[in-house]
Scaffold this motif. Structure first.
Motif, PDB file in Angstrom:
ATOM      1  N   TRP A   1       0.847  -1.222   0.000  1.00 21.46           N
ATOM      2  CA  TRP A   1       0.000   0.000   0.000  1.00 21.46           C
ATOM      3  C   TRP A   1       0.861   1.243   0.000  1.00 21.46           C
ATOM      4  CZ3 TRP A   1      -0.452   3.709   3.963  1.00 21.46           C
ATOM      5  CH2 TRP A   1      -1.440   4.677   3.749  1.00 21.46           C
ATOM      6  N   SER A   2       0.454   2.252  -0.747  1.00 21.58           N
ATOM      7  CA  SER A   2       1.094   3.572  -0.736  1.00 21.58           C
ATOM      8  C   SER A   2      -0.001   4.619  -0.511  1.00 21.58           C
ATOM      9  CB  SER A   2       1.828   3.840  -2.054  1.00 21.58           C
ATOM     10  OG  SER A   2       0.926   3.813  -3.144  1.00 21.58           O
ATOM     11  N   LYS A   3       0.321   5.633   0.238  1.00 19.52           N
ATOM     12  CA  LYS A   3      -0.675   6.626   0.643  1.00 19.52           C
ATOM     13  C   LYS A   3      -1.108   7.466  -0.559  1.00 19.52           C
ATOM     14  CE  LYS A   3      -1.499  10.294   4.000  1.00 19.52           C
ATOM     15  NZ  LYS A   3      -0.926  11.114   5.087  1.00 19.52           N
ATOM     16  N   LYS A   4      -2.427   7.602  -0.728  1.00 21.04           N
ATOM     17  CA  LYS A   4      -3.019   8.427  -1.782  1.00 21.04           C
ATOM     18  C   LYS A   4      -4.223   9.166  -1.216  1.00 21.04           C
ATOM     19  CE  LYS A   4      -1.741   5.318  -5.564  1.00 21.04           C
ATOM     20  NZ  LYS A   4      -2.264   4.458  -6.660  1.00 21.04           N
ATOM     21  N   ASN A   5      -4.528  10.287  -1.835  1.00 16.62           N
ATOM     22  CA  ASN A   5      -5.709  11.050  -1.429  1.00 16.62           C
ATOM     23  C   ASN A   5      -6.961  10.417  -2.019  1.00 16.62           C
ATOM     24  OD1 ASN A   5      -4.185  12.947  -0.026  1.00 16.62           O
ATOM     25  ND2 ASN A   5      -3.860  14.168  -1.881  1.00 16.62           N
ATOM     26  N   LEU A   6      -8.064  10.565  -1.305  1.00 15.09           N
ATOM     27  CA  LEU A   6      -9.328  10.017  -1.783  1.00 15.09           C
ATOM     28  C   LEU A   6      -9.831  10.857  -2.966  1.00 15.09           C
ATOM     29  CD1 LEU A   6     -11.195   9.294   1.565  1.00 15.09           C
ATOM     30  CD2 LEU A   6     -10.040   7.666   0.068  1.00 15.09           C
TER      31      LEU A   6
ATOM     32  N   LEU B   1     -17.800   4.323  -7.629  1.00 12.19           N
ATOM     33  CA  LEU B   1     -16.608   3.642  -7.116  1.00 12.19           C
ATOM     34  C   LEU B   1     -16.629   2.203  -7.603  1.00 12.19           C
ATOM     35  CD1 LEU B   1     -14.088   3.757  -5.317  1.00 12.19           C
ATOM     36  CD2 LEU B   1     -15.531   3.082  -3.396  1.00 12.19           C
ATOM     37  N   GLU B   2     -15.597   1.854  -8.354  1.00 14.03           N
ATOM     38  CA  GLU B   2     -15.481   0.493  -8.886  1.00 14.03           C
ATOM     39  C   GLU B   2     -14.157  -0.115  -8.405  1.00 14.03           C
ATOM     40  OE1 GLU B   2     -15.819   0.557 -13.069  1.00 14.03           O
ATOM     41  OE2 GLU B   2     -17.916   1.240 -13.092  1.00 14.03           O
ATOM     42  N   LEU B   3     -14.257  -1.124  -7.539  1.00 13.55           N
ATOM     43  CA  LEU B   3     -13.089  -1.839  -7.019  1.00 13.55           C
ATOM     44  C   LEU B   3     -13.289  -3.317  -7.345  1.00 13.55           C
ATOM     45  CD1 LEU B   3     -12.817  -0.052  -3.546  1.00 13.55           C
ATOM     46  CD2 LEU B   3     -11.432   0.386  -5.572  1.00 13.55           C
ATOM     47  N   LYS B   4     -12.490  -3.810  -8.268  1.00 14.06           N
ATOM     48  CA  LYS B   4     -12.707  -5.174  -8.769  1.00 14.06           C
ATOM     49  C   LYS B   4     -12.045  -6.222  -7.888  1.00 14.06           C
ATOM     50  CE  LYS B   4     -13.146  -3.557 -13.531  1.00 14.06           C
ATOM     51  NZ  LYS B   4     -12.628  -3.666 -14.920  1.00 14.06           N
ATOM     52  N   SER B   5     -10.800  -6.002  -7.500  1.00 12.03           N
ATOM     53  CA  SER B   5     -10.076  -7.039  -6.747  1.00 12.03           C
ATOM     54  C   SER B   5     -10.085  -6.708  -5.249  1.00 12.03           C
ATOM     55  CB  SER B   5      -8.631  -7.138  -7.251  1.00 12.03           C
ATOM     56  OG  SER B   5      -7.948  -5.914  -7.055  1.00 12.03           O
ATOM     57  N   ASP B   6      -9.793  -7.752  -4.453  1.00  7.62           N
ATOM     58  CA  ASP B   6      -9.732  -7.559  -2.997  1.00  7.62           C
ATOM     59  C   ASP B   6      -8.554  -6.682  -2.608  1.00  7.62           C
ATOM     60  OD1 ASP B   6     -11.941  -9.131  -2.751  1.00  7.62           O
ATOM     61  OD2 ASP B   6     -10.788 -10.982  -2.329  1.00  7.62           O
ATOM     62  N   LEU B   7      -7.456  -6.760  -3.373  1.00 11.73           N
ATOM     63  CA  LEU B   7      -6.292  -5.927  -3.069  1.00 11.73           C
ATOM     64  C   LEU B   7      -6.627  -4.445  -3.241  1.00 11.73           C
ATOM     65  CD1 LEU B   7      -3.279  -5.854  -2.354  1.00 11.73           C
ATOM     66  CD2 LEU B   7      -2.771  -5.979  -4.800  1.00 11.73           C
ATOM     67  N   ASN B   8      -7.349  -4.113  -4.287  1.00 10.54           N
ATOM     68  CA  ASN B   8      -7.757  -2.718  -4.488  1.00 10.54           C
ATOM     69  C   ASN B   8      -8.692  -2.247  -3.372  1.00 10.54           C
ATOM     70  OD1 ASN B   8      -6.238  -2.581  -6.829  1.00 10.54           O
ATOM     71  ND2 ASN B   8      -7.957  -3.169  -8.156  1.00 10.54           N
ATOM     72  N   LYS B   9      -9.571  -3.133  -2.950  1.00  7.96           N
ATOM     73  CA  LYS B   9     -10.471  -2.775  -1.849  1.00  7.96           C
ATOM     74  C   LYS B   9      -9.691  -2.517  -0.566  1.00  7.96           C
ATOM     75  CE  LYS B   9     -14.550  -5.211  -3.564  1.00  7.96           C
ATOM     76  NZ  LYS B   9     -15.537  -6.266  -3.304  1.00  7.96           N
ATOM     77  N   ASP B  10      -8.706  -3.407  -0.263  1.00  8.77           N
ATOM     78  CA  ASP B  10      -7.912  -3.190   0.940  1.00  8.77           C
ATOM     79  C   ASP B  10      -7.115  -1.893   0.863  1.00  8.77           C
ATOM     80  OD1 ASP B  10      -8.873  -5.497   1.990  1.00  8.77           O
ATOM     81  OD2 ASP B  10      -7.114  -6.729   1.513  1.00  8.77           O
ATOM     82  N   HIS B  11      -6.555  -1.609  -0.290  1.00  3.08           N
ATOM     83  CA  HIS B  11      -5.825  -0.350  -0.450  1.00  3.08           C
ATOM     84  C   HIS B  11      -6.746   0.855  -0.252  1.00  3.08           C
ATOM     85  CE1 HIS B  11      -2.309  -2.237  -2.962  1.00  3.08           C
ATOM     86  NE2 HIS B  11      -2.320  -2.622  -1.677  1.00  3.08           N
ATOM     87  N   TYR B  12      -7.942   0.767  -0.786  1.00  5.79           N
ATOM     88  CA  TYR B  12      -8.882   1.885  -0.604  1.00  5.79           C
ATOM     89  C   TYR B  12      -9.308   2.024   0.856  1.00  5.79           C
ATOM     90  CZ  TYR B  12     -12.502   5.215  -1.857  1.00  5.79           C
ATOM     91  OH  TYR B  12     -13.259   6.356  -1.959  1.00  5.79           O
ATOM     92  N   ARG B  13      -9.462   0.876   1.561  1.00  6.09           N
ATOM     93  CA  ARG B  13      -9.792   0.938   2.997  1.00  6.09           C
ATOM     94  C   ARG B  13      -8.677   1.625   3.782  1.00  6.09           C
ATOM     95  NH1 ARG B  13     -11.550  -4.973   2.208  1.00  6.09           N
ATOM     96  NH2 ARG B  13     -13.838  -4.850   2.044  1.00  6.09           N
ATOM     97  N   LEU B  14      -7.438   1.292   3.423  1.00  7.39           N
ATOM     98  CA  LEU B  14      -6.315   1.947   4.110  1.00  7.39           C
ATOM     99  C   LEU B  14      -6.273   3.452   3.800  1.00  7.39           C
ATOM    100  CD1 LEU B  14      -3.556  -0.760   3.588  1.00  7.39           C
ATOM    101  CD2 LEU B  14      -4.680  -0.152   5.735  1.00  7.39           C
ATOM    102  N   ASN B  15      -6.635   3.845   2.580  1.00  4.39           N
ATOM    103  CA  ASN B  15      -6.707   5.277   2.252  1.00  4.39           C
ATOM    104  C   ASN B  15      -7.769   5.979   3.094  1.00  4.39           C
ATOM    105  OD1 ASN B  15      -4.671   5.238   0.314  1.00  4.39           O
ATOM    106  ND2 ASN B  15      -6.086   4.667  -1.328  1.00  4.39           N
ATOM    107  N   CYS B  16      -8.918   5.339   3.257  1.00  6.82           N
ATOM    108  CA  CYS B  16      -9.975   5.916   4.102  1.00  6.82           C
ATOM    109  C   CYS B  16      -9.511   6.038   5.553  1.00  6.82           C
ATOM    110  CB  CYS B  16     -11.241   5.060   4.013  1.00  6.82           C
ATOM    111  SG  CYS B  16     -12.047   5.084   2.400  1.00  6.82           S
TER     112      CYS B  16
END
Length: 868
Positions: free
Chosen positions: A671-676, A684-699
């Motif tokens: 994971w790398s820090k990004k702004n929402l 919001l389209e998150l296809k894979s579980d990895l993308n979902k986890d990364h987005y959760r960490l961003n939140c």
């Protein structure tokens, strides 16, 4: 028999009237108010008269004062005679005139002697009084008597300028005296003239003698003074003068400073500050000029104002600014042994094409204000290039004249073809250029048509030029047009936010123009934003009433909330726009449940806006702290062991209580820090579980960052530790930092340090210590009451207070009584006015109807006569 009762009735009526008059004039009913003693200087208020006399006096007094004020109400044509003694009945007309005359003389005397500082001193000149000199009694002497002021005798003047009348009169008068004295012979006119001449010559000799004597005495005094002066003054020998060089006197400091000030630089007048109206007019004229230039280049006109041929200046030119109306003279040049008389060279056309291309490129750079200056510099550069020193070239190339002519002919054909191509390119560039003048759109559809198909920068430029071309100071209806434009622009920005994908870059470019309009028309901008916020709040309330919950606001509403924070002050205690916006944010964070990552993103965006709203005022927003605490609770896996109470819109357990729980702990490493992104609030389209986890960490990163900012804002609050205690418990016990990436671990530790390091400097609130109130005693208070209920035995202050209260009540009742009487009097007068008006109107109507009836009768009689 029938007439006797009538006489009896008349007698009875007369008798009753006499009795009534006697009753009215009954002396026993006369009211007399006696006063104990007279006081000097005090007016008597005691009236003597029959009952009802005082009432008639009061009515007459009201007619003189209150009725006059009522009639003069709302009238400005009142004439008040302010002359002295005009309303004083005790003064006689003679006294009034005398006093007025005396006051007028005093005023004139005071004005005349304002600048007479020393009236008692007499000013002199060479021993003579200036007042006598100003009388001009001295006469001008003749040429012969220039040294002395000789005066002509009255007899000589009369004889020379009086026509002989004076001599004759003197002659007759003298003859009469002589006849009376002894009968001596009277002198003739010739003898009298000779005597006058002898007298004048004798007087002249005497004056000459006196002058000579005075001259001799003056010379004698001068000689005596020289002999005395030699004794008084000690002269130095000439040798000493030669030996000692002359020392020049050094100038004083004051003189040096005066000379230095004379050589100092004088202050130059600066340019006059221009008013906003003048600046707006200049901007509009500049844009109109640029638009005219663009249209000229688009039509292919070469003889424009921007391309000017070089004007020949003669050596005899005075350079006095005199310019002919038309430039009819052609530029002359000597080239290759011939006179070159061409109005336009091919170089000019090339320069014109270059200037057109450069102007088109400058218009794309949004700097329309500097276009005129750039064009002037290009014209000067082209003028300098045209001066090709043709006389020098002719000397160098005079040997090959024929070859040069052929080469020039061929090159001129090539230049013509090139110039035509450049002219076409110039026209195309001018057509692609953005216009410089725009009319204000009358509707929202007109605004959409105006901005459709343009880039964000060009849209901003269009709005800026529209404001300049339609400034309120330029025309009467421009103010209303720009006020409508504020609402249209806000609606357009909302539409841009609802598009997919949202055009956020265009919104960012248009916000400065909206800010300029808001500064110009704050009321119109405030009403437009209030209507938008009101509609959103009503729709949310309706959804809550129907469904029990409401959805998070869409992206256009979030944009409106952000624009509100940019346009209006957020630090005010109460503001008509920002206060409703903050309330809307609070209600949304409370009533909108979080059911997806998209909802969570919208909530975090609202939290960011809330922190921005309270950043200056540091107002406590409990809905913000509650939402951040609930967001952190979504990241906890074991929620049963937390023991924390969760407040709506979050739930302790359920389908949507694990939105921020990671599906795989290994996703933290990648994971790398990004702004929402703001677009995530819309789709919001998150296809894979990895993308979902990364987005959760961003939140979670955004939430921790907001918690840190809130800690810095509220660190001075008394209950700071109590407010952030649930967040501290979640972070320290249930959301361990070992499970998080390194950037989040740093935020985690900083928040715990900020909460734990807050010093409790304020004590708890307690009631103020007061002396206990004793229980009521039921021992009766005995007050001695004597003589008609009056209290006795009280202090002097209490008696004075009671007396003043009694006097106040009495005066208050009297004032109320007078006010009621005045109001009844005014009501009666108003009613009388209305009745008199109605009676006058009825009388006039009756007269008109009578005259019409008379005319009708006369007309009918005339008609009957005609028939017969």
């Amino acid at each position: 028999m029938g007439k006797a009762p009538k006489k009896k009735n008349l007698a009875d009526k007369v008798r009753k009237a006499k009795a009534a008059s006697e009753i009215k004039n009954n002396p026993f009913e006369v009211k007399i108010n006696r006063k104990k003693f007279d006081v000097l200087g005090r007016k008597s208020k005691h009236d003597v008269g029959l009952p009802g006399v005082s009432r008639s006096k009061a009515i007459s007094k009201r007619k003189e004062t209150l009725l006059k004020e009522y009639k003069q109400k709302n009238k400005s044509n009142k004439f008040i005679d302010r002359r002295l003694g005009e309303y004083d009945a005790k003064m006689t007309p003679e006294d009034k005139i005398l006093q007025r005359f005396a006051i007028e003389r005093q005023h004139s005397h005071g004005k005349r002697d304002v600048y007479n500082l020393n009236e008692e001193e007499e000013l002199t000149h060479y021993g003579q009084s200036l007042a006598e000199i100003e009388k001009f009694n001295d006469t001008v002497g003749s040429d012969d008597e220039s040294e002395e002021k000789g005066l002509l005798s009255a007899e000589l003047t009369a004889s020379h300028f009086g026509g002989g009348g004076g001599l004759l009169r003197k002659k007759t008068s003298g003859g009469e005296q002589e006849d009376e004295q002894g009968g001596q012979k009277a002198k003739s006119r010739q003898e009298l003239i000779e005597e006058l001449i002898q007298k004048s010559k004798q007087e002249k000799r005497e004056r000459q003698v006196q002058k000579e004597e005075a001259q001799e005495l003056t010379e004698k005094l001068d000689q005596d003074w020289k002999s005395i002066q030699a004794l008084m003054v000690k002269k130095t020998p000439k040798a000493e003068h030669v030996d000692k060089p002359e020392e020049k006197a050094k100038p004083e400091e004051y003189d040096m400073m005066v000379r230095e000030l004379g050589f100092e630089m004088k202050a130059q007048p600066s340019e006059k500050m221009k008013t906003p109206e003048e600046l707006a007019k200049e901007e509009k004229e500049k844009l109109q000029k640029l638009e005219a230039d663009r249209l000229r280049r688009m039509m292919g006109d070469e003889d424009g104002a921007s391309v000017q041929s070089q004007v020949h200046m003669s050596a005899d030119d005075l350079n006095d600014g005199f310019v002919l109306d038309k430039n009819d003279k052609k530029t002359l040049a000597y080239q290759d042994g011939k006179w070159n008389i061409e109005e336009e060279t091919e170089d000019d056309k090339e320069e014109e094409g270059k200037t057109g291309e450069e102007e088109g490129s400058e218009a794309e750079d949004e700097n329309e204000e500097d276009d005129d200056d750039v064009e002037e510099e290009e014209e000067e550069g082209s003028g300098e290039d045209e001066d090709g020193h043709s006389d020098l070239e002719s000397e160098q190339e005079s040997e090959n004249e024929e070859n040069d002519e052929e080469e020039e002919a061929s090159s001129s054909r090539q230049q013509q073809t090139l110039s035509r191509e450049e002219l076409k390119a110039q026209q195309e560039a001018a057509k692609a250029e953005l216009p410089y003048t725009f009319t204000a759109p009358e509707s929202y559809e007109d605004l959409k048509d105006l901005l459709h198909g343009h880039t964000p920068d060009n849209q901003r430029l269009i709005m800026a030029r529209t404001q300049k071309c339609n400034h309120p100071s330029l025309a009467a209806g421009n103010k209303l047009k720009l006020q409508k434009l504020v609402g249209f622009l806000m609606e357009y920005m909302g539409e841009l936010a609802t598009r997919s994908p949202p055009e956020l870059c265009t919104i960012d470019k248009l916000i400065p123009e909206l800010y300029a309009l808001c500064q110009m028309f704050p009321e119109a901008a405030g009403k437009s934003m209030q209507s938008i916020l009101g509609d959103a709040a009503h729709s949310m309330e309706e959804a809550v009433e129907v469904k029990g919950h409401a959805a998070f606001p869409t992206l256009d509403m979030l944009v409106y909330l952000k624009v509100t924070a940019l346009l209006f002050p957020t630090s005010d205690f109460r503001h008509p726009v920002t206060t409703p916006a903050l309330l809307f944010i609070s209600q949304t964070l409370t009533k909108c449940p979080v059911r997806s990552l998209q909802d969570l993103t919208s909530g975090l965006v609202l939290c960011c806006l809330g922190v921005e709203y309270i950043s200056f005022s540091k107002r406590f927003l409990p809905e913000l702290i509650n939402f951040l605490s609930g967001t952190l609770h979504l990241a906890v896996q074991d929620k049963a062991s937390t023991g924390c109470m969760v407040v709506p819109p979050f739930r302790l357990s359920g389908k949507y209580s694990d939105l921020l729980v990671l599906s795989n702990s290994e996703s933290c490493s990648s994971w790398s820090k990004k702004n929402l992104p703001l677009s995530a609030t819309q789709q919001l389209e998150l296809k894979s579980d990895l993308n979902k986890d990364h987005y959760r960490l961003n939140c979670l990163s955004t939430c921790l960052d907001l918690v840190k900012r809130c800690c810095l804002l509220y660190k001075d609050l008394t209950s700071f530790t109590h407010i952030f205690q649930p967040i501290r418990t979640l972070l320290s016990k249930h959301l361990c930092s070992q499970m998080l990436p390194s950037p989040l671990q740093e935020l985690h530790s900083e928040i715990l340090d900020a909460i734990s390091s807050a010093s409790v400097t304020h004590t708890r609130l307690v009631f103020e210590k007061k002396k206990p109130i004793p229980l009521k005693l039921f021992t009766p208070k005995i007050v001695e009451v004597l003589d008609y209920g009056k209290k006795r035995g009280s202090t002097r202050e209490e008696r004075e207070k009671e007396r003043l209260k009694h006097k106040y009540k009495k005066e208050f009742k009297g004032a109320l009584r007078e006010i009621r009487k005045d109001s009844r009097f005014l009501a009666r007068e108003k009613l009388n006015e209305v009745m008199n008006r109605d009676a006058e109107r009825k009388r006039k109507v009756k007269e008109l109807l009578g005259s019409l009836a008379t005319q009708e009768g006369e007309w009918k009689a005339l008609k009957r006569k005609k028939r017969t």
